[in-house]
Design an enzyme around this catalytic site. Structure first.
Site, PDB file in Angstrom:
ATOM      1  N   ASN A 113      38.414  36.692  31.227  1.00 21.12           N
ATOM      2  CA  ASN A 113      39.776  36.177  31.099  1.00 21.12           C
ATOM      3  C   ASN A 113      40.337  36.458  29.709  1.00 21.12           C
ATOM      4  O   ASN A 113      40.058  37.516  29.142  1.00 21.12           O
ATOM      5  CB  ASN A 113      39.841  34.693  31.474  1.00 21.12           C
ATOM      6  CG  ASN A 113      41.113  34.361  32.243  1.00 21.12           C
ATOM      7  OD1 ASN A 113      42.204  34.457  31.705  1.00 21.12           O
ATOM      8  ND2 ASN A 113      40.963  33.991  33.500  1.00 21.12           N
ATOM      9  N   HIS A 134      39.318  40.102  29.463  1.00 24.73           N
ATOM     10  CA  HIS A 134      38.138  40.551  30.214  1.00 24.73           C
ATOM     11  C   HIS A 134      37.130  41.350  29.396  1.00 24.73           C
ATOM     12  O   HIS A 134      36.599  42.368  29.860  1.00 24.73           O
ATOM     13  CB  HIS A 134      38.573  41.333  31.445  1.00 24.73           C
ATOM     14  CG  HIS A 134      39.250  40.475  32.485  1.00 24.73           C
ATOM     15  ND1 HIS A 134      38.905  39.157  32.703  1.00 24.73           N
ATOM     16  CD2 HIS A 134      40.268  40.748  33.355  1.00 24.73           C
ATOM     17  CE1 HIS A 134      39.664  38.654  33.663  1.00 24.73           C
ATOM     18  NE2 HIS A 134      40.503  39.586  34.072  1.00 24.73           N
ATOM     19  N   HIS A 208      34.097  38.965  39.630  1.00 29.60           N
ATOM     20  CA  HIS A 208      35.493  39.187  40.030  1.00 29.60           C
ATOM     21  C   HIS A 208      35.603  39.788  41.432  1.00 29.60           C
ATOM     22  O   HIS A 208      36.379  40.721  41.656  1.00 29.60           O
ATOM     23  CB  HIS A 208      36.177  40.108  39.001  1.00 29.60           C
ATOM     24  CG  HIS A 208      37.637  39.878  38.852  1.00 29.60           C
ATOM     25  ND1 HIS A 208      38.557  40.284  39.804  1.00 29.60           N
ATOM     26  CD2 HIS A 208      38.365  39.303  37.874  1.00 29.60           C
ATOM     27  CE1 HIS A 208      39.785  39.988  39.393  1.00 29.60           C
ATOM     28  NE2 HIS A 208      39.695  39.383  38.231  1.00 29.60           N
ATOM     29  N   THR A 209      34.866  39.230  42.384  1.00 31.60           N
ATOM     30  CA  THR A 209      34.942  39.709  43.764  1.00 31.60           C
ATOM     31  C   THR A 209      36.237  39.250  44.429  1.00 31.60           C
ATOM     32  O   THR A 209      36.656  38.105  44.279  1.00 31.60           O
ATOM     33  CB  THR A 209      33.730  39.220  44.572  1.00 31.60           C
ATOM     34  OG1 THR A 209      32.550  39.829  44.040  1.00 31.60           O
ATOM     35  CG2 THR A 209      33.850  39.578  46.038  1.00 31.60           C
ATOM     36  N   TYR A 210      36.837  40.172  45.190  1.00 38.37           N
ATOM     37  CA  TYR A 210      38.047  39.878  45.970  1.00 38.37           C
ATOM     38  C   TYR A 210      37.628  39.609  47.419  1.00 38.37           C
ATOM     39  O   TYR A 210      37.071  40.485  48.085  1.00 38.37           O
ATOM     40  CB  TYR A 210      38.997  41.066  45.967  1.00 38.37           C
ATOM     41  CG  TYR A 210      39.699  41.336  44.661  1.00 38.37           C
ATOM     42  CD1 TYR A 210      41.064  41.076  44.512  1.00 38.37           C
ATOM     43  CD2 TYR A 210      39.027  41.899  43.577  1.00 38.37           C
ATOM     44  CE1 TYR A 210      41.725  41.356  43.323  1.00 38.37           C
ATOM     45  CE2 TYR A 210      39.678  42.187  42.391  1.00 38.37           C
ATOM     46  CZ  TYR A 210      41.027  41.906  42.275  1.00 38.37           C
ATOM     47  OH  TYR A 210      41.675  42.196  41.097  1.00 38.37           O
ATOM     48  N   ASP A 277      47.415  32.529  39.566  1.00 41.90           N
ATOM     49  CA  ASP A 277      46.435  32.994  38.579  1.00 41.90           C
ATOM     50  C   ASP A 277      46.212  31.817  37.639  1.00 41.90           C
ATOM     51  O   ASP A 277      46.688  31.787  36.515  1.00 41.90           O
ATOM     52  CB  ASP A 277      46.955  34.218  37.825  1.00 41.90           C
ATOM     53  CG  ASP A 277      45.868  34.903  37.019  1.00 41.90           C
ATOM     54  OD1 ASP A 277      44.740  34.360  36.974  1.00 41.90           O
ATOM     55  OD2 ASP A 277      46.133  35.969  36.425  1.00 41.90           O
ATOM     56  N   GLU A 342      36.858  32.699  40.600  1.00 42.34           N
ATOM     57  CA  GLU A 342      36.020  33.106  39.474  1.00 42.34           C
ATOM     58  C   GLU A 342      35.542  31.867  38.710  1.00 42.34           C
ATOM     59  O   GLU A 342      36.314  31.250  37.972  1.00 42.34           O
ATOM     60  CB  GLU A 342      36.807  34.022  38.543  1.00 42.34           C
ATOM     61  CG  GLU A 342      37.454  35.216  39.232  1.00 42.34           C
ATOM     62  CD  GLU A 342      38.630  35.746  38.439  1.00 42.34           C
ATOM     63  OE1 GLU A 342      38.449  36.068  37.241  1.00 42.34           O
ATOM     64  OE2 GLU A 342      39.745  35.831  39.002  1.00 42.34           O
TER      65      GLU A 342
END
Length: 378
Positions: A113, A134, A208-210, A277, A342
Site C-alpha cells: 500500500n 507497494h 494481492h489476489t483478485y 479502495d 488484502e
C-alpha cells in the site's frame, strides 16, 4: 446336506468378502491424492521462473509462480460440483512480467500500500523511496523468489524465500523473508509470512489476489455478497492515502457489518477512488488468528472466509481493471470484474504514529498468517 449348505455359505461369504475388498481397493485407487508439480515457465531477469501446482484430496488446486511469489490460479468446486478458477490470472509469464500486470496474485512488500511522499523518518534518519506505493518501482511483486516443495500430512505446500538487500528501493536493512503457501484438505489456502532484519525497517506484507467467485459465470463481482468484521475504517483522501483519522462505518457506504452486495453502494464512493479502495480496522486487534471477512457468490454458491492475524484488511473492488487487460484464455477483464481482500497493517503507518507499529527491528522475528477458506452453499 447341512454340511454342503454350510460349505456353500462359507464359500459365498468368502467370495463376497473378496469382492468387497476389491471394490474398496478400487475406490482407494480412484480417490484423489494430494500432490505438487513443478514446471519451468521461462526466464525473467535472466533467471528461471517456475510454476508450482498444488492439489489436495478434494481436487482443489492452487498454482503459484516464483515471479512475485504470486498466486496465479485457484480452482474450486461450485454448488454443482463443477471445478473452475475463482481468481484472475494470465496465460503467459511475459504477461505477469509485463507492464499490464496489476499485481495479480502477487506478494506485495517491503511495504504494501502507501507511504506518503515516498518518504519516512526512522530513528532520526530520513529515507526516500523509489515510489510511494507497494514497495517501490521494483517491489517484491517483481522479484524472483526461491522455492522449496513441502508435503506434510498429505497436504502440499511451497515455501518461497527472498533476500532484500539494504537500500533496495530505498528501504534500510538486509531483510530475509519467507512466505509459505499450504493447501489444506479442508480447502483452506494458508499463507504464512516470516521475516527478520539486521537494521530497523518498516514492513507491511500482503497478497494481492483478485477474486471472482462466480468462476467465470459473471464478468463482474458486483453481485458478490460481502461481510467484513469491522466497525471502523481509515478515512482517506485523493489516491486513497489515509488521513490518520479512524471513522465509524455506520451510516456510510463502508458498512459491511451485515452482508450486502459489493455493488449496492459502490456509486457513493466513486469520487476519490473510482470504487472501493478502503482499509477496514478489524475488530480483532489481538494479533491472533480470527475471522476477518466473508464473501458469498449466489450464482456459483461459493463462499470464501478470510482469517488473519493482521489488524486491517484492504477491500479493493477492481476499480482500474479494464477490457484492455487480456487475462486467462484471452478473456477481457472489466472494471469491478473482481475484488481483493488484502490482509495487512495500515497504509502509511510509518508516518502515522497513532497507527499500529510496522517497524521490524534486529533480533525480532516477524510472523503473520492469513487463510482463505473455500466453502459451498448448496
Amino acid at each position: 446336506m447341512n454340511k454342503l449348505r454350510i460349505t456353500i455359505c462359507i464359500s459365498f461369504l468368502s467370495f463376497f468378502s473378496l469382492l468387497t475388498q476389491n471394490a474398496f481397493s478400487q475406490h482407494l485407487v480412484g480417490a484423489k491424492k494430494s500432490f505438487i508439480t513443478k514446471k519451468l515457465m521461462g526466464k525473467v531477469q535472466e533467471q528461471d521462473v517456475f510454476q508450482y501446482t498444488l492439489q489436495n484430496k478434494t481436487g482443489m488446486q492452487v498454482q503459484l509462480l516464483t515471479y512475485g511469489a504470486a498466486i496465479t490460479n485457484i480452482v474450486t468446486p461450485d454448488k454443482y460440483s463443477k471445478m473452475s478458477s475463482v481468481v484472475l490470472g494470465f496465460d503467459s509469464l511475459s504477461q505477469y512480467a509485463g507492464s499490464e500486470n496489476q499485481l495479480l496474485g502477487s506478494t506485495v512488500g517491503r511495504v504494501a500500500n502507501r507511504i506518503s511522499d515516498k518518504k519516512f523518518t526512522l530513528d532520526g534518519k530520513e529515507y526516500t523511496l523509489s515510489s510511494d506505493i507497494h514497495g517501490g518501482v521494483n517491489g517484491f511483486d517483481k522479484r524472483i523468489w526461491k522455492a522449496k516443495e513441502i508435503l506434510k500430512k498429505n497436504e502440499p505446500a511451497v515455501e518461497m524465500t527472498y533476500f532484500s538487500p539494504d537500500g533496495e528501493e530505498g528501504f534500510p536493512g538486509n531483510l530475509q523473508i519467507t512466505v509459505t503457501f499450504t493447501l489444506k484438505n479442508n480447502n483452506e489456502l494458508v499463507i504464512d509470512y516470516k521475516a527478520s532484519t539486521d537494521k530497523a525497517t518498516p514492513l507491511v506484507l500482503t497478497n494481492h489476489t483478485y477474486f471472482n467467485l462466480s468462476g467465470g459465470k459473471d464478468p463482474k463481482a458486483l453481485s458478490t455478497q460481502l461481510t467484513v468484521l469491522a466497525d471502523q475504517f481509515l478515512e482517506f483522501g485523493d489516491g486513497s492515502m489515509p488521513t490518520g483519522n479512524i471513522l465509524n462505518v455506520k451510516e456510510t457506504p463502508f458498512d459491511f457489518t451485515t452482508s450486502k452486495t459489493i455493488g449496492k453502494d459502490i456509486e457513493k464512493v466513486q469520487q476519490h477512488t473510482n470504487g472501493y479502495d478502503v482499509t477496514f480496522v478489524l475488530r480483532n486487534q489481538t494479533g491472533k488468528l480470527a475471522l476477518a471477512a466473508k464473501a458469498y457468490e449466489p450464482i456459483s454458491g461459493r463462499e470464501m472466509e478470510v482469517y488473519t492475524t493482521e489488524p486491517g484488511v484492504v477491500f479493493y473492488s477492481g476499480n482500474w481493471l479494464s477490457e484492455k487487460l487480456k487475462g486467462r484464455g484471452g478473456q477481457s477483464y472489466t472494471k469491478n470484474g473482481a475484488f481483493c481482500l488484502e490482509t495487512q497493517h495500515y497504509p502509511n503507518a510509518i508516518n502515522t504514529p497513532q497507527f499500529p507499529n510496522t517497524v521490524l527491528r534486529p533480533g525480532q522475528n516477524f510472523s503473520s498468517q492469513t487463510i482463505y477458506k473455500f466453502l459451498v452453499r448448496k
